[in-house]
Design an enzyme around this catalytic site. Structure first.
Site, PDB file in Angstrom:
ATOM      1  N   GLU A  83       0.831  -1.365   0.126  1.00 14.10           N
ATOM      2  CA  GLU A  83      -0.145  -0.460  -0.064  1.00 14.10           C
ATOM      3  C   GLU A  83       0.881   1.102  -0.131  1.00 14.10           C
ATOM      4  O   GLU A  83       1.499   1.521   1.083  1.00 14.10           O
ATOM      5  CB  GLU A  83      -1.200   0.221   0.957  1.00 14.10           C
ATOM      6  CG  GLU A  83      -2.792   0.947   1.256  1.00 14.10           C
ATOM      7  CD  GLU A  83      -2.726   0.909   2.331  1.00 14.10           C
ATOM      8  OE1 GLU A  83      -3.482  -0.344   2.284  1.00 14.10           O
ATOM      9  OE2 GLU A  83      -3.632   1.659   2.628  1.00 14.10           O
ATOM     10  N   LYS A 270      -8.845  -1.022  10.641  1.00 16.61           N
ATOM     11  CA  LYS A 270      -7.513  -1.433   9.432  1.00 16.61           C
ATOM     12  C   LYS A 270      -6.567  -0.368   9.339  1.00 16.61           C
ATOM     13  O   LYS A 270      -5.261  -0.382   8.591  1.00 16.61           O
ATOM     14  CB  LYS A 270      -8.460  -1.349   8.223  1.00 16.61           C
ATOM     15  CG  LYS A 270      -8.048  -1.750   6.598  1.00 16.61           C
ATOM     16  CD  LYS A 270      -7.625  -0.563   5.962  1.00 16.61           C
ATOM     17  CE  LYS A 270      -6.350  -1.707   4.823  1.00 16.61           C
ATOM     18  NZ  LYS A 270      -5.672  -0.847   4.031  1.00 16.61           N
ATOM     19  N   ASP A 286       3.149 -14.281  11.982  1.00 22.47           N
ATOM     20  CA  ASP A 286       2.083 -14.448  11.427  1.00 22.47           C
ATOM     21  C   ASP A 286       0.609 -13.740  11.569  1.00 22.47           C
ATOM     22  O   ASP A 286       0.674 -13.410  13.195  1.00 22.47           O
ATOM     23  CB  ASP A 286       1.591 -15.834  12.521  1.00 22.47           C
ATOM     24  CG  ASP A 286       0.108 -16.902  11.741  1.00 22.47           C
ATOM     25  OD1 ASP A 286      -0.808 -15.968  10.521  1.00 22.47           O
ATOM     26  OD2 ASP A 286       0.171 -18.086  11.820  1.00 22.47           O
ATOM     27  N   HIS A 384      -2.400  11.046  -0.358  1.00 22.67           N
ATOM     28  CA  HIS A 384      -2.016   9.684  -1.604  1.00 22.67           C
ATOM     29  C   HIS A 384      -1.724  10.017  -2.750  1.00 22.67           C
ATOM     30  O   HIS A 384      -0.828   9.172  -3.698  1.00 22.67           O
ATOM     31  CB  HIS A 384      -2.848   9.049  -1.699  1.00 22.67           C
ATOM     32  CG  HIS A 384      -3.466   7.845  -0.449  1.00 22.67           C
ATOM     33  ND1 HIS A 384      -4.261   7.351  -0.569  1.00 22.67           N
ATOM     34  CD2 HIS A 384      -3.168   8.019   1.044  1.00 22.67           C
ATOM     35  CE1 HIS A 384      -4.483   6.659   0.891  1.00 22.67           C
ATOM     36  NE2 HIS A 384      -3.829   7.664   1.314  1.00 22.67           N
TER      37      HIS A 384
HETATM   38  P1  NDP Z   1       8.091 -23.271  15.784  1.00 24.91           P
HETATM   39  O1  NDP Z   1       7.516 -24.708  15.945  1.00 24.91           O
HETATM   40  O2  NDP Z   1       8.946 -22.694  14.682  1.00 24.91           O
HETATM   41  O3  NDP Z   1       9.193 -23.746  17.270  1.00 24.91           O
HETATM   42  C1  NDP Z   1       9.539 -22.189  17.775  1.00 24.91           C
HETATM   43  C2  NDP Z   1      10.978 -23.807  18.335  1.00 24.91           C
HETATM   44  O4  NDP Z   1      12.314 -22.728  17.744  1.00 24.91           O
HETATM   45  C3  NDP Z   1      11.307 -24.592  19.143  1.00 24.91           C
HETATM   46  O5  NDP Z   1      10.484 -25.814  19.229  1.00 24.91           O
HETATM   47  C4  NDP Z   1      12.109 -24.286  19.854  1.00 24.91           C
HETATM   48  O6  NDP Z   1      12.858 -25.553  18.921  1.00 24.91           O
HETATM   49  C5  NDP Z   1      12.831 -23.034  19.248  1.00 24.91           C
HETATM   50  N1  NDP Z   1      13.514 -22.039  20.027  1.00 24.91           N
HETATM   51  C6  NDP Z   1      15.383 -22.123  20.266  1.00 24.91           C
HETATM   52  N2  NDP Z   1      14.939 -20.335  21.046  1.00 24.91           N
HETATM   53  C7  NDP Z   1      13.992 -20.528  22.005  1.00 24.91           C
HETATM   54  C8  NDP Z   1      13.294 -19.791  22.775  1.00 24.91           C
HETATM   55  N3  NDP Z   1      13.781 -19.471  23.467  1.00 24.91           N
HETATM   56  N4  NDP Z   1      11.757 -20.313  23.170  1.00 24.91           N
HETATM   57  C9  NDP Z   1      11.041 -20.808  22.711  1.00 24.91           C
HETATM   58  N5  NDP Z   1      11.899 -21.723  20.935  1.00 24.91           N
HETATM   59  C10 NDP Z   1      12.445 -21.598  21.372  1.00 24.91           C
HETATM   60  O7  NDP Z   1       7.606 -22.363  15.725  1.00 24.91           O
HETATM   61  P2  NDP Z   1       6.656 -21.875  16.658  1.00 24.91           P
HETATM   62  O8  NDP Z   1       5.743 -23.123  17.121  1.00 24.91           O
HETATM   63  O9  NDP Z   1       6.175 -20.690  17.157  1.00 24.91           O
HETATM   64  O10 NDP Z   1       4.862 -21.401  15.119  1.00 24.91           O
HETATM   65  C11 NDP Z   1       4.939 -20.964  14.767  1.00 24.91           C
HETATM   66  C12 NDP Z   1       4.567 -21.182  13.117  1.00 24.91           C
HETATM   67  O11 NDP Z   1       3.296 -21.671  13.130  1.00 24.91           O
HETATM   68  C13 NDP Z   1       4.614 -19.801  12.294  1.00 24.91           C
HETATM   69  O12 NDP Z   1       4.705 -19.966  11.547  1.00 24.91           O
HETATM   70  C14 NDP Z   1       3.081 -19.890  12.389  1.00 24.91           C
HETATM   71  O13 NDP Z   1       2.384 -19.512  11.054  1.00 24.91           O
HETATM   72  C15 NDP Z   1       2.569 -21.413  12.413  1.00 24.91           C
HETATM   73  N6  NDP Z   1       1.015 -22.031  12.470  1.00 24.91           N
HETATM   74  C16 NDP Z   1       0.268 -20.801  13.414  1.00 24.91           C
HETATM   75  C17 NDP Z   1      -0.772 -22.136  13.143  1.00 24.91           C
HETATM   76  C18 NDP Z   1      -2.189 -20.208  13.709  1.00 24.91           C
HETATM   77  O14 NDP Z   1      -3.341 -20.988  14.405  1.00 24.91           O
HETATM   78  N7  NDP Z   1      -1.911 -18.936  14.407  1.00 24.91           N
HETATM   79  C19 NDP Z   1      -1.575 -23.003  13.386  1.00 24.91           C
HETATM   80  C20 NDP Z   1      -0.036 -24.099  13.112  1.00 24.91           C
HETATM   81  C21 NDP Z   1       1.333 -23.730  12.479  1.00 24.91           C
HETATM   82  P3  NDP Z   1      14.216 -26.809  19.924  1.00 24.91           P
HETATM   83  O15 NDP Z   1      13.276 -27.254  20.920  1.00 24.91           O
HETATM   84  O16 NDP Z   1      14.573 -27.230  18.884  1.00 24.91           O
HETATM   85  O17 NDP Z   1      14.752 -26.169  20.214  1.00 24.91           O
END
Ligand code: NDP
Length: 430
Positions: A83, A270, A286, A384
């Site tokens: 935008e 918005k 997200d 704009h």
């Molecule tokens: P991830 O699955 O990437 O999980 C985050 C990972 O980061 C953890 O598993 C951990 O891995 C690692 N990590 C490293 N440092 C840290 C810290 N300090 N604190 C926490 N974790 C850490 O991402 P999310 O679980 O956050 O999920 C987000 C994603 O899910 C987005 O892309 C979103 O779009 C998508 N999503 C959204 C939904 C919705 O309804 N909004 C539904 C389903 C998915 P490790 O344990 O290996 O160290």
């Protein structure tokens, strides 16, 4: 950061902007090189792994909003948006607020909610009691399913039980919604809480005597509320034709209208999301999750209303406040694989998830101020115009220096539309 070097940033050429960011020490030499060589792009091989049936990387412009002071720290705000006036408007409002001391922000807690939804629970009272009495065991099960979260000082914090009553109007039966409330550390946490919810669900079913309908996180992140405030001296709001006090009062009236009228409130909100979404996109977060949560929060009184409040204090200053649920991460998700998102984080000085949440709300409030101020003074279209003229010039085929030439003449023309743009371009090509 050497702020002076960034003065009149918008006037610089693309190459000069990148150089200025480097000279102002806002970006590293490595990022300067990467921006110059355009290597901060998502590679097709990674993109191919991100989604199904991938065929193309579809790009949006990445800009930087200037002049932001948030919690006494000067910040450059990465924004990805299609935008035209969003970045300029944010920078403009950032400047006005900065002159009065900047934004103050707050986030008290950052917890995500996973829902385990039960149906056919015959004895709600006993089911609730059983679940509450076994809270510790449920939490242990959640941790066993995602042990690494404990390394990040996160973990499941509590279990809430909510009865969703039957509703004859929609012919919906009664449900029992079990909320697993989780500190997801620095992650947004969707995958973390979904994994936990799946793991605890069988035990919860056993305790409740009902059956499971589903388990999934709630994007209504009511335990992750971030807020921003600003106090602006009226003199900074004045325009060529209106005093600061008049602009202040009209901004307050515009918000009163948006509080009362959902038709206006949707557009008002918005405008707020124009800023928030652009930063969410830039940082690989997200944006649908935050959008959905924000609009639900705007309806929490039972009517959809303005998310922001603009009032005046006893000194006559304009006071802006914005509060909404923000679920973002500073690790994981898209950020872990997208070079552009990683650059946006570096530009923001690597904020933690709570800090990013607070920045997002400040940007939303700035965007809101810019939009309402324009609306209650000269109207939104004037600001704009120049960007719109450039878009029109590009649309009819102008390239290089001709874009600016066509845009300039378009703004002087009686009707700014594609026919006029075409005529100007043809005239220039003679
Ligand atoms: P991830 O699955 O990437 O999980 C985050 C990972 O980061 C953890 O598993 C951990 O891995 C690692 N990590 C490293 N440092 C840290 C810290 N300090 N604190 C926490 N974790 C850490 O991402 P999310 O679980 O956050 O999920 C987000 C994603 O899910 C987005 O892309 C979103 O779009 C998508 N999503 C959204 C939904 C919705 O309804 N909004 C539904 C389903 C998915 P490790 O344990 O290996 O160290």
């Amino acid at each position: 950061m050497e702020k002076e070097i960034l003065h009149r940033f918008y006037k610089k050429s693309h190459a000069e902007k990148i150089k200025a960011l480097y000279r102002a020490e806002a970006i590293s030499e490595e990022d300067y090189q990467a921006l110059t060589k355009e290597t901060l792009k998502l590679s097709p091989s990674v993109a191919n792994e991100m989604i199904e049936n991938y065929i193309l990387n579809y790009e949006f412009p990445f800009g930087v909003a200037m002049n932001f002071v948030i919690d006494e720290k000067e910040r450059l705000i990465p924004m990805v948006t299609e935008e035209p006036s969003v970045v300029a408007a944010a920078s403009n409002a950032g400047k006005i607020v900065g002159l009065s001391g900047g934004f103050q922000t707050e986030m008290k807690e950052r917890l995500m909610i996973a829902q385990i939804v039960l149906k056919n629970v015959s004895d709600i009272k006993t089911a609730t009691k059983n679940i509450q009495e076994n809270e510790e065991e449920i939490i242990d099960l959640a941790h066993a399913a995602y042990p690494s979260i404990l390394n990040y000082r996160g973990g499941a914090r509590r279990v809430d039980v909510r009865l969703i009553s039957a509703d004859t109007e929609f012919e919906t039966p009664e449900f029992l919604a079990i909320h697993l409330v989780v500190d997801t550390g620095e992650a947004m946490g969707a995958n973390i809480v979904n994994t936990m919810a799946e793991a605890v669900a069988p035990f919860i079913v056993e305790l409740s005597g009902g059956s499971r309908l589903m388990n999934i996180l709630s994007n209504y992140a009511t335990e992750s509320i971030a807020s921003a405030k600003c106090v602006i001296q009226p003199k900074y709001l004045a325009t060529k034709t209106m005093s600061g006090e008049t602009v202040r009062d009209r901004i307050i009236e515009a918000t009163q209208f948006a509080l009362a009228d959902p038709y206006r409130a949707v557009t008002h909100n918005k405008g707020i999301m124009n800023g928030i979404d652009a930063v969410l996109l830039a940082t690989g977060n997200d944006w649908r999750a935050v959008e959905a949560g924000a609009h639900a929060y705007a309806s929490k009184s039972g009517q959809y209303r303005s998310l922001s409040r603009w009032t005046k204090d006893e000194k006559g200053n304009l006071v802006g406040q914005l509060k909404l649920p923000i679920s973002v991460g500073s690790v994981g998700g898209t950020l872990s694989i997208h070079p552009g998102a990683q650059f946006a984080y570096r530009l923001l000085d690597q904020p933690c998830a709570a800090e990013l949440s607070r920045i997002l709300v400040a940007v939303g409030l700035a965007q809101n101020l810019a939009a309402i101020r324009a609306l209650v003074t000269e109207g939104i279209q004037r600001g704009h115009m120049s960007l719109q003229a450039r878009s029109l010039a590009i649309r009819v085929g102008a390239t290089g220096e001709n874009i600016e030439r066509v845009a300039k003449r378009l703004q002087e023309a009686k009707h700014m539309n594609s026919t006029t743009a075409q005529e100007i371009l043809e005239d220039l090509s003679k």
